[in-house]
Scaffold this motif. Sequence first.
Motif, PDB file in Angstrom:
ATOM      1  N   SER A 142     -21.746 -73.275 -74.790  1.00 27.48           N
ATOM      2  CA  SER A 142     -23.292 -72.837 -74.290  1.00 27.48           C
ATOM      3  C   SER A 142     -23.181 -73.044 -72.553  1.00 27.48           C
ATOM      4  N   ARG A 143     -23.227 -72.224 -72.291  1.00 29.48           N
ATOM      5  CA  ARG A 143     -25.207 -72.250 -71.152  1.00 29.48           C
ATOM      6  C   ARG A 143     -25.612 -71.707 -70.594  1.00 29.48           C
ATOM      7  N   ALA A 144     -26.648 -73.012 -70.187  1.00 28.99           N
ATOM      8  CA  ALA A 144     -28.062 -72.182 -69.903  1.00 28.99           C
ATOM      9  C   ALA A 144     -28.518 -71.881 -69.100  1.00 28.99           C
ATOM     10  N   PHE A 145     -29.646 -70.642 -68.817  1.00 26.89           N
ATOM     11  CA  PHE A 145     -30.206 -70.683 -67.552  1.00 26.89           C
ATOM     12  C   PHE A 145     -31.294 -70.209 -67.772  1.00 26.89           C
ATOM     13  N   SER A 146     -32.088 -70.737 -66.677  1.00 27.19           N
ATOM     14  CA  SER A 146     -34.049 -70.031 -66.571  1.00 27.19           C
ATOM     15  C   SER A 146     -33.818 -69.077 -65.819  1.00 27.19           C
ATOM     16  N   PRO A 147     -34.422 -67.763 -65.391  1.00 26.31           N
ATOM     17  CA  PRO A 147     -33.936 -67.217 -64.695  1.00 26.31           C
ATOM     18  C   PRO A 147     -35.355 -67.070 -63.730  1.00 26.31           C
ATOM     19  N   PHE A 148     -35.199 -67.108 -62.635  1.00 19.71           N
ATOM     20  CA  PHE A 148     -36.297 -66.993 -61.703  1.00 19.71           C
ATOM     21  C   PHE A 148     -37.875 -65.938 -61.971  1.00 19.71           C
ATOM     22  N   LEU A 149     -38.586 -66.017 -63.000  1.00 18.57           N
ATOM     23  CA  LEU A 149     -39.515 -64.746 -63.565  1.00 18.57           C
ATOM     24  C   LEU A 149     -40.879 -66.106 -63.400  1.00 18.57           C
ATOM     25  N   ALA A 150     -42.107 -65.045 -62.522  1.00 16.22           N
ATOM     26  CA  ALA A 150     -43.429 -65.612 -62.941  1.00 16.22           C
ATOM     27  C   ALA A 150     -43.385 -65.641 -64.340  1.00 16.22           C
ATOM     28  N   PRO A 151     -44.343 -66.034 -65.329  1.00 12.24           N
ATOM     29  CA  PRO A 151     -44.742 -66.413 -66.718  1.00 12.24           C
ATOM     30  C   PRO A 151     -44.711 -65.183 -67.095  1.00 12.24           C
TER      31      PRO A 151
ATOM     32  N   VAL B 298     -37.473 -50.071 -61.480  1.00 12.91           N
ATOM     33  CA  VAL B 298     -36.691 -48.995 -60.426  1.00 12.91           C
ATOM     34  C   VAL B 298     -36.493 -50.389 -59.678  1.00 12.91           C
ATOM     35  N   ASP B 299     -35.678 -50.478 -59.295  1.00  7.36           N
ATOM     36  CA  ASP B 299     -35.047 -52.137 -58.367  1.00  7.36           C
ATOM     37  C   ASP B 299     -35.677 -52.717 -57.256  1.00  7.36           C
ATOM     38  N   ASP B 300     -37.214 -53.538 -57.792  1.00  7.77           N
ATOM     39  CA  ASP B 300     -37.559 -53.740 -56.447  1.00  7.77           C
ATOM     40  C   ASP B 300     -38.302 -54.744 -57.637  1.00  7.77           C
ATOM     41  N   GLY B 301     -38.726 -55.938 -56.988  1.00 10.33           N
ATOM     42  CA  GLY B 301     -39.122 -57.069 -57.551  1.00 10.33           C
ATOM     43  C   GLY B 301     -39.119 -57.884 -58.578  1.00 10.33           C
ATOM     44  N   ASP B 302     -39.283 -57.821 -59.440  1.00 10.04           N
ATOM     45  CA  ASP B 302     -39.689 -58.494 -60.649  1.00 10.04           C
ATOM     46  C   ASP B 302     -39.062 -57.908 -61.612  1.00 10.04           C
ATOM     47  N   SER B 303     -39.115 -56.262 -61.789  1.00  7.22           N
ATOM     48  CA  SER B 303     -38.391 -55.117 -62.734  1.00  7.22           C
ATOM     49  C   SER B 303     -36.874 -55.486 -62.191  1.00  7.22           C
ATOM     50  N   LEU B 304     -36.843 -55.668 -60.521  1.00  9.55           N
ATOM     51  CA  LEU B 304     -34.904 -55.203 -60.871  1.00  9.55           C
ATOM     52  C   LEU B 304     -34.936 -56.854 -61.398  1.00  9.55           C
ATOM     53  N   LYS B 305     -34.677 -57.826 -61.162  1.00  5.91           N
ATOM     54  CA  LYS B 305     -34.738 -58.731 -62.172  1.00  5.91           C
ATOM     55  C   LYS B 305     -34.352 -59.013 -63.526  1.00  5.91           C
ATOM     56  N   LEU B 306     -35.828 -58.688 -63.915  1.00  8.39           N
ATOM     57  CA  LEU B 306     -35.803 -58.108 -65.087  1.00  8.39           C
ATOM     58  C   LEU B 306     -34.494 -57.141 -65.596  1.00  8.39           C
TER      59      LEU B 306
END
Length: 676
Positions: free
Chosen positions: A13-22, A54-62
């Motif tokens: 099992s491999r865990a990660f915490s994405p770089f996202l605002a709260p 759309v491909d910008d900011g946190d929306s791109l991350k999500l």
Amino acid sequence: MSANVNPVDADRSRAFSPFLAPDEHKRLQEFIGFESQPVPGFAEELRSLARRYVDDGDSLKLRAICLLVADLFEQGWQVTTKGGNISFAPPGLVRADTESVDDIKSRVRQALQAARRRQLAEPSVRKFFERCERRRVRVNGRPSSIVDLIDDGSQLAADLARINALPVTERDAALAGVVDPVIEVCEAGLRCTDTGLPLIDVWRYFRHTWAHEYRSIPGRQMMVLIRNAARPNRPIMGIGMLASPVMRLATRDNWIGWLRESAEERIVSGEWCPKVFCKAIWQRIEASIADIRWDDLVTPTEILNPTEAVVMRLEQRAAGAAFAREVELRAHFETYREEGDDMRPHRGTFKTANAETDWQAASEDLLFVRKRAEGMAKLLFAKQVFRTARLRRSPATALPLLFASRDGRRALDIVLTEFRKAGLSSEVADVSICGAVQPYNELLSGKLVALLLASQEVRDAYERRYGGQISVIASQMAGRPIVKSANLRIVTTTSLYGVGSSQYNRLTLRAKEHPGLPFDLKWGTIGKSLTGGFGTLHLGAETAHALRSMAFARHDARRVNNRFGEGTSPRLRQIREGLDALGLKSDTILHHATPRIFYGCELSPGSRTALLGLGGGGHFAASSVDIAAAWRRRWLSKRIAREETLSAMRNLGPISIRASLHADADGQFLLPIETI
């Protein structure tokens, strides 16, 4: 999203915490953070959700995270969310003690089929099928389509059954009259003489019947059709493809002798002569130095008698060029961002390879200044170590000292890497596609395809295709045009399922048993990877695009530009950068944890030693005619005596192949039968 983790998989099992605002973490939990088993269609719901962003900011991350989770879930990975973290567990190979080899293969195949079905539903792919299958006049004044290249299994089975009734002395000739394999290499612009279709389209059509989706790959790729010249329209028996080999593959490199440990073992055992090996080492170092433009880096005296100070200066020059190129890439990115254009790759000043190309100017591209300085630093370090050890004068004494010392081991690693680079550039190929087409899959024609890819005809075609071409990377490194031969010596491949391949199992033709063969022809297991490897087969095109956008946003530059010399596997490197940008250690996703078995075949005896300059490696491989005759004798004659084989063949042909290409997720045929 949650799934019960098998105890044997818990440590994977491999865990990660994405770089996202709260608030973004909260939204992510709303999307995938439920505790019950996902409902059917969950992956497609995630993809639909991702397409709203759309491909910008946190929306791109999500968007990237949703697509990534959808792909992994669909491939059988276990995914859980807790406390803002996402944990991934790859499916691995063994999931239950009761699971057979066929069960494992079926499970892996089903996971691969998900991406394949999405590709088959794409409008461009549907149009391609329609174009190939449409019956129209293309050649000989009669209407034809690609369906004419699919043999009728029922009729073929009947013809083979009649052979079984013949006296034993007559069967070989009769069998050759029904099954006569020939090789046809697909070249751009060439058309099938039976249907008028482009040969590359024919190959691509049958490639879509494979278990996993079709992706073009960078580098060399030679597509091969195996056809039955004894049947009307010369139906397709199987397809194959030779591709550029993976640059670093420990199992293959150990088998050949390109790793220091394997080289030392061969020296100690007496398999290699120390004197001959040392001579080959020195010749390789000098040849590699000659293949790099160095007049703007070092002096002739420094080449003859390198020192530690020279090596250090070259390393500093390489670091400076790397920094300058990073600045150049950022400026390139900013220019396109300010103009609002799509991010185009940075190709440098080099455009095309032809007789007028200024290769010296091309070698001054910052990418190649770094590569030349780095390469020369390594080679001169190795040369300095070998001179100090008196390698040329006292090989028997020098070699043990080199294997025992840190600098000696590093110098040997450098020269063995040079052997590997030279071999992989023109003498080794990967078999990336190899298999039979229905109904010939029931006749063990996959074995035939694998053997024919090691034939003299394929070797000659490879030489015609790639021999005499100007090597772009080598020419930019040398500052002058470099033409390499394409003397294919070894072909290798990797199992898809990790539990062995019946196609390569016991795939040996012994010369003493088959008149006409000049030597034994053998595909054999060359090693295994029990912990799996790295790859991107489990990630789809949409996910790759989102991750590539993440990499651009993080670095304010496009660092993977799909240009010669920048590095191997651009797709892998782009995805790796995108995963890192998400806060996920890329190896945790790219390492698929599925064991692999590696196979290799020498086209003539002594091919491996020839790749190290130690002699051997004949100039001729077995002919396709002799291989086909041996295959008929060794496998086909026995296979047609099985009633279950003939029975299975009767249900295979145009309908079964078209059904595999035109069926929905439930296996229902989407076209009326009368269209066949």
